[in-house]
Design a protein around this motif. Structure first.
Motif, PDB file in Angstrom:
ATOM      1  N   ALA A  12       0.399  -1.278  -0.026  1.00  0.00           N
ATOM      2  CA  ALA A  12      -0.033  -0.298   0.036  1.00  0.00           C
ATOM      3  C   ALA A  12       0.717   0.706   0.195  1.00  0.00           C
ATOM      4  N   LEU A  13       0.497   2.650  -0.393  1.00  0.00           N
ATOM      5  CA  LEU A  13       1.135   3.731  -1.276  1.00  0.00           C
ATOM      6  C   LEU A  13       1.234   4.598   0.361  1.00  0.00           C
ATOM      7  N   PRO A  14       1.645   4.489   1.522  1.00  0.00           N
ATOM      8  CA  PRO A  14       1.552   5.803   2.111  1.00  0.00           C
ATOM      9  C   PRO A  14       1.223   6.913   2.147  1.00  0.00           C
ATOM     10  N   TYR A  15       0.240   7.725   2.611  1.00  0.00           N
ATOM     11  CA  TYR A  15       0.700   9.090   2.708  1.00  0.00           C
ATOM     12  C   TYR A  15       1.501   9.776   2.999  1.00  0.00           C
ATOM     13  N   ALA A  16       2.429  10.644   2.278  1.00  0.00           N
ATOM     14  CA  ALA A  16       3.112  11.553   2.145  1.00  0.00           C
ATOM     15  C   ALA A  16       2.983  12.595   3.156  1.00  0.00           C
ATOM     16  N   LYS A  47       9.039  -8.656  -9.089  1.00  0.00           N
ATOM     17  CA  LYS A  47       8.792  -6.953  -9.278  1.00  0.00           C
ATOM     18  C   LYS A  47       8.650  -6.746  -7.780  1.00  0.00           C
ATOM     19  N   PHE A  48       8.787  -5.855  -6.355  1.00  0.00           N
ATOM     20  CA  PHE A  48       8.019  -5.576  -5.289  1.00  0.00           C
ATOM     21  C   PHE A  48       8.021  -4.239  -5.990  1.00  0.00           C
ATOM     22  N   ILE A  49       6.997  -3.631  -5.716  1.00  0.00           N
ATOM     23  CA  ILE A  49       6.082  -1.702  -6.351  1.00  0.00           C
ATOM     24  C   ILE A  49       5.714  -1.114  -4.913  1.00  0.00           C
ATOM     25  N   GLY A  50       6.488   0.086  -5.000  1.00  0.00           N
ATOM     26  CA  GLY A  50       5.742   0.835  -3.858  1.00  0.00           C
ATOM     27  C   GLY A  50       5.971   2.308  -4.001  1.00  0.00           C
ATOM     28  N   GLY A  51       5.391   2.855  -3.163  1.00  0.00           N
ATOM     29  CA  GLY A  51       5.888   4.434  -3.505  1.00  0.00           C
ATOM     30  C   GLY A  51       4.875   4.827  -2.711  1.00  0.00           C
ATOM     31  N   SER A  52       5.133   6.431  -3.059  1.00  0.00           N
ATOM     32  CA  SER A  52       4.526   7.692  -1.826  1.00  0.00           C
ATOM     33  C   SER A  52       3.634   8.084  -2.348  1.00  0.00           C
ATOM     34  N   ASP A  53       2.031   7.880  -1.820  1.00  0.00           N
ATOM     35  CA  ASP A  53       0.660   8.669  -1.842  1.00  0.00           C
ATOM     36  C   ASP A  53       0.608   9.709  -1.918  1.00  0.00           C
ATOM     37  N   ALA A  79      11.108  10.952   1.393  1.00  0.00           N
ATOM     38  CA  ALA A  79      12.185  11.017   1.456  1.00  0.00           C
ATOM     39  C   ALA A  79      12.376  10.215   3.020  1.00  0.00           C
ATOM     40  N   LEU A  80      11.393  10.806   3.819  1.00  0.00           N
ATOM     41  CA  LEU A  80      12.018  10.391   5.187  1.00  0.00           C
ATOM     42  C   LEU A  80      10.884   9.064   5.147  1.00  0.00           C
ATOM     43  N   ILE A  81      10.577   8.409   4.256  1.00  0.00           N
ATOM     44  CA  ILE A  81       9.344   7.159   4.553  1.00  0.00           C
ATOM     45  C   ILE A  81      10.093   6.595   3.698  1.00  0.00           C
ATOM     46  N   GLU A  83      13.911   6.667   3.341  1.00  0.00           N
ATOM     47  CA  GLU A  83      14.850   6.595   4.105  1.00  0.00           C
ATOM     48  C   GLU A  83      14.475   5.144   4.934  1.00  0.00           C
ATOM     49  N   SER A  84      13.332   5.354   5.715  1.00  0.00           N
ATOM     50  CA  SER A  84      12.716   4.235   6.739  1.00  0.00           C
ATOM     51  C   SER A  84      12.929   2.857   5.927  1.00  0.00           C
ATOM     52  N   PHE A  85      11.740   3.222   5.594  1.00  0.00           N
ATOM     53  CA  PHE A  85      11.892   1.471   4.539  1.00  0.00           C
ATOM     54  C   PHE A  85      13.651   1.500   3.881  1.00  0.00           C
ATOM     55  N   ASP A  86      14.080   1.907   3.430  1.00  0.00           N
ATOM     56  CA  ASP A  86      15.808   0.786   3.432  1.00  0.00           C
ATOM     57  C   ASP A  86      15.907   1.086   4.443  1.00  0.00           C
ATOM     58  N   GLN A  87      15.946   1.619   5.578  1.00  0.00           N
ATOM     59  CA  GLN A  87      16.324   1.237   6.700  1.00  0.00           C
ATOM     60  C   GLN A  87      16.333   0.139   7.401  1.00  0.00           C
ATOM     61  N   MET A  88      14.917  -0.329   7.277  1.00  0.00           N
ATOM     62  CA  MET A  88      14.143  -1.215   7.999  1.00  0.00           C
ATOM     63  C   MET A  88      14.235  -2.530   7.091  1.00  0.00           C
ATOM     64  N   GLY A  89      15.292  -2.593   5.723  1.00  0.00           N
ATOM     65  CA  GLY A  89      15.487  -3.978   4.490  1.00  0.00           C
ATOM     66  C   GLY A  89      14.631  -4.478   4.179  1.00  0.00           C
ATOM     67  N   ILE A  90      13.565  -2.878   3.313  1.00  0.00           N
ATOM     68  CA  ILE A  90      12.261  -3.296   2.801  1.00  0.00           C
ATOM     69  C   ILE A  90      12.747  -2.930   1.674  1.00  0.00           C
ATOM     70  N   SER A  91      12.847  -3.812   0.601  1.00  0.00           N
ATOM     71  CA  SER A  91      13.314  -4.142  -0.269  1.00  0.00           C
ATOM     72  C   SER A  91      13.037  -3.653  -1.705  1.00  0.00           C
ATOM     73  N   PHE A  92      11.559  -3.016  -2.172  1.00  0.00           N
ATOM     74  CA  PHE A  92      11.173  -2.246  -2.881  1.00  0.00           C
ATOM     75  C   PHE A  92      12.515  -2.842  -4.386  1.00  0.00           C
ATOM     76  N   ASP A  93      11.819  -2.843  -5.554  1.00  0.00           N
ATOM     77  CA  ASP A  93      12.245  -2.832  -6.495  1.00  0.00           C
ATOM     78  C   ASP A  93      12.222  -1.571  -7.070  1.00  0.00           C
ATOM     79  N   ILE A  94      11.512  -1.042  -6.663  1.00  0.00           N
ATOM     80  CA  ILE A  94      11.249   0.705  -6.731  1.00  0.00           C
ATOM     81  C   ILE A  94      10.372   1.395  -6.083  1.00  0.00           C
ATOM     82  N   TYR A  95      10.515   1.901  -5.538  1.00  0.00           N
ATOM     83  CA  TYR A  95       9.953   2.877  -4.190  1.00  0.00           C
ATOM     84  C   TYR A  95       9.532   4.811  -4.867  1.00  0.00           C
TER      85      TYR A  95
END
Length: 703
Positions: A12-16, A47-53, A79-81, A83-95
């Motif tokens: 799910a795309l989290p609200y930015a 493919k693992f798809i994510g992004g900000s709404d 940017a903050l979201i 970075e948080s996903f990256d730090q938690m190892g959430i391995s999107f192919d694209i965010y």
């Protein structure tokens, strides 16, 4: 196990409009990442798809709060979201982000295709308008008293206390959140998507074709379909969002829930030129990971949109999780009652895997669960340190002490039943973990990994190679017994690294480093094998994988959480519509201000009667609702009440209550409710019945 050629996984795309918290992680991002890492280990095309709404009401609300533009808000929080996903190892192919040009073009083209095909209904309706700010009000810009549970801070689309889906017309004493003015109705034109035209198709596709979906998902879909679908506006009056691609539509944008899921498509376009292979070919398995508050959008509205457009695959599964509470209370971003991911990383550097472990072991897969710092400490210390980490460390320590720091040989001539049974457990555990992961049962899968580690500990304890080592002077052949035990334990350690990798990726990599093997060993086909480490191979010195969490660390986190709690008066603005497992809560820490003065004639319109609850039962698939039968003396009424979190059915049968007897009937979860029970909430937010001190006749008037 799979007939699909490729996999497409979305989260799910989290609200930015703010940072992410652990409720978001537990709701969909962590289970999605575990599933994706497992599929990659299976060497499947995924493919693992994510992004900000970055559109919708929550963005503009945050911009008003901070006195900046919506673009500044989304730039900051995207940017903050990420970075948080990256730090938690959430391995999107694209965010990605929905403010990108490719998304605006994709969403507008999607809308235009449906429009050109004549699939929208154009309607001129009256909508609420704030005359002080000259603004049409989205539902979340309107608050008032819930007609179901009397929560005075219900939103125009939903009451967060009782869970009822509302419309602004149903609110009592509605107010604009922009100016506190009383909203008025004004005419405006919008385009509606006729969901009812897809109702029969959806029933066949979901109710007959996807009975394997999780109970909470299937049940919520069935409830919506049984209640009947209606046309839903796909445009809004706003200056922020994807512009409606039609002439003379200045000031109108696409509804965020039309625009946002198309973000999965536009992000895939950014990722690969072969995006249509993943979205348009029938041998693609599409899986949406979401929180339970997003079920209707991903299971009914978006699939109906895809069906109407044509040419797209439909989701094979939508494994939605329930909500994660914090220290016994619902997550509330407006009250700052949350454990924020970016703050956790600062407080626990290198501790991403610890949080991943706890959130998966305690995941709200079938019901709302509670995160507490005490449980966090217990799970880390008892399970990761004393079980998993302890086994791995002992194997390395003893290997260096008793086998010269090298993988010892396996001596078949002295193997016993315990040795053989332990080796057989490798393949058994692999199959159990694999089955659970394919069925989206991530807690069960993690449990099986930890069970294998526990069996390793018990096996080592039974063999006691450190005791056997004391007999070597008398019987040098006993070295073979030591070799066998540690050979099996080291091969088990390699298996644990493979099986644990989807859950704790950094921990698995540390284990590989100590074993001096490459990441290729983490491929799933290697799990269950008994000869992963070569005999005579030198391994690195032991090093602890985890350290214990001390009491003062836990106490500091609890104190920080409580110290950051915002009082109700400071949290008056509405929160974001949740997209990833967040449950907004209404604060009740202090008495509420007295409402505006009314005339006696207003009060006299209420018909309050004493009744007795003669039967009570939970409403299926609705955690917060009870179906009550209330004897009013002159008749027995069915009343649906949002009190299931406070009272058990068996505890309230026979209780006398006060009922608003002349409230207009309203359907909830397909049940017609004829009245409302009066309740009081104390400072802690606990509900109490308002009832007579002495029993009196049912039907007696209250005045």
């Amino acid at each position: 196990m799979s007939n699909f050629k490729r996999y497409l996984v979305t989260a799910a795309l989290p609200y930015a409009n703010g940072p992410v918290h652990i409720g978001h992680l537990a709701g969909c991002y962590l289970p999605a990442d575990i599933y994706v890492r497992y599929q990659r280990a299976q060497k499947r095309d995924i493919k693992f798809i994510g992004g900000s709404d970055e559109h919708g009401v929550p963005i503009t609300i945050r911009a008003m709060k901070e006195g900046v533009s919506p673009q500044q808000i989304v730039d900051k929080y995207h940017a903050l979201i990420k970075e948080s996903f990256d730090q938690m190892g959430i391995s999107f192919d694209i965010y990605s982000r929905t403010s990108n040009q490719v998304h605006h073009e994709t969403a507008a083209a999607f809308f235009k295709k449906l429009y050109d095909d004549g699939l929208f209904e154009e309607k001129e309706t009256e909508q609420f308008y704030d005359e002080k700010t000259n603004t049409f009000l989205a539902d979340r810009y309107i608050t008032g008293t819930c007609p179901v549970c009397s929560n005075p801070n219900a939103y125009g689309d939903q009451c967060e206390r009782c869970g009822s889906t509302l419309s602004p017309e149903q609110l009592i004493n509605p107010r604009s959140t922009l100016s506190d003015a009383v909203p008025v109705k004004r005419k405006t034109k919008h385009w509606y998507f006729p969901l009812q035209n897809y109702e029969e198709w959806l029933k066949g596709w979901i109710l007959e074709g996807h009975t394997e979906w999780k109970n909470n998902v299937y049940g919520q879909c069935k409830s919506w379909l049984d209640s009947g679908l209606q046309s839903r506006a796909m445009t809004r009056d706003s200056s922020w969002g994807v512009k409606v691609p039609l002439p003379d539509t200045e000031g109108k944008v696409l509804y965020v829930w039309f625009d946002a899921p198309i973000g999965y498509i536009s992000a895939t376009k950014e990722l690969t030129e072969q995006w249509d292979d993943y979205w348009c070919k029938d041998d693609t398995k599409l899986v949406h990971f979401i929180g339970k508050d997003n079920i209707v959008f991903h299971c009914i509205i978006f699939p109906a949109m895809l069906k109407a457009h044509g040419g797209f695959v439909l989701p094979e599964n939508v494994p939605a999780n329930e909500f994660l509470n914090i220290e016994g209370d619902k997550v509330s971003t407006s009250r700052n009652w949350a454990v924020w991911v970016h703050e956790y990383i600062k407080d626990f550097p290198g501790g991403a895997d610890m949080l991943r472990y706890v959130l998966c072991a305690n995941a709200p897969e079938t019901k709302d669960n509670d995160f507490t710092w005490a449980d966090f400490q217990t799970r880390i210390n008892s399970e990761l340190v004393n079980n998993f980490g302890n086994f791995e460390n002992r194997a390395f320590v003893l290997m260096h002490k008793l086998c010269g720091g090298k993988v010892p040989p396996l001596h078949a001539e002295v193997m016993d039943e315990a040795d053989k049974a332990m080796l057989e457990e490798f393949a058994v555990a692999k199959q159990k973990v694999e089955t659970a992961l394919e069925e989206f049962k991530f807690r069960d899968a993690l449990f099986e990994v930890m069970q294998l580690s526990d069996k390793g500990n018990k096996y080592m304890q039974k063999k006691e190679p450190w005791i056997v080592a004391k007999t070597l002077a008398e019987n040098p052949d006993n070295q073979k017994l030591i070799d066998n035990c540690l050979h099996i334990c080291l091969q088990l350690t390699a298996n644990l690294a493979i099986l644990m990798h989807p859950f704790l990726p950094e921990t698995a990599k540390k284990m590989l480093h100590k074993m001096k093997v490459v990441e290729k060993m983490l491929e799933w086909e290697n799990a269950g094998k008994t000869k992963l480490l070569s005999v005579g191979y030198s391994l690195r010195a032991p090093e602890l994988l985890f350290t214990k969490i001390e009491n003062d660390v836990v106490a500091a986190q609890v104190a920080k959480l409580k110290a950051g709690l915002v009082k109700p008066a400071e949290a008056a603005k509405p929160e974001a519509e949740s997209k990833s497992g967040e449950a907004a809560a209404v604060a009740h820490a202090e008495p509420k201000a007295v409402k505006e003065t009314i005339q006696y004639d207003d009060f006299a319109k209420l018909d309050l009667r004493v009744g007795t609850i003669v039967a009570a039962e939970k409403v299926p698939k609705a955690d917060k609702l009870l179906k009550l039968q209330v004897d009013l003396g002159f008749e027995t009424r069915t009343i649906v009440s949002g009190i299931a979190e406070h009272f058990k059915p068996e505890d309230i049968t026979g209780k006398q209550v006060v009922v608003v007897a002349n409230l207009a009937p309203r359907k909830m979860r397909g049940i017609e409710s004829n009245g409302m029970i009066l309740m009081a909430d104390d400072k802690a937010g606990k509900l109490h019945f308002i009832n007579p001190v002495d029993a009196i006749d049912n039907g007696s008037s209250v005045s």
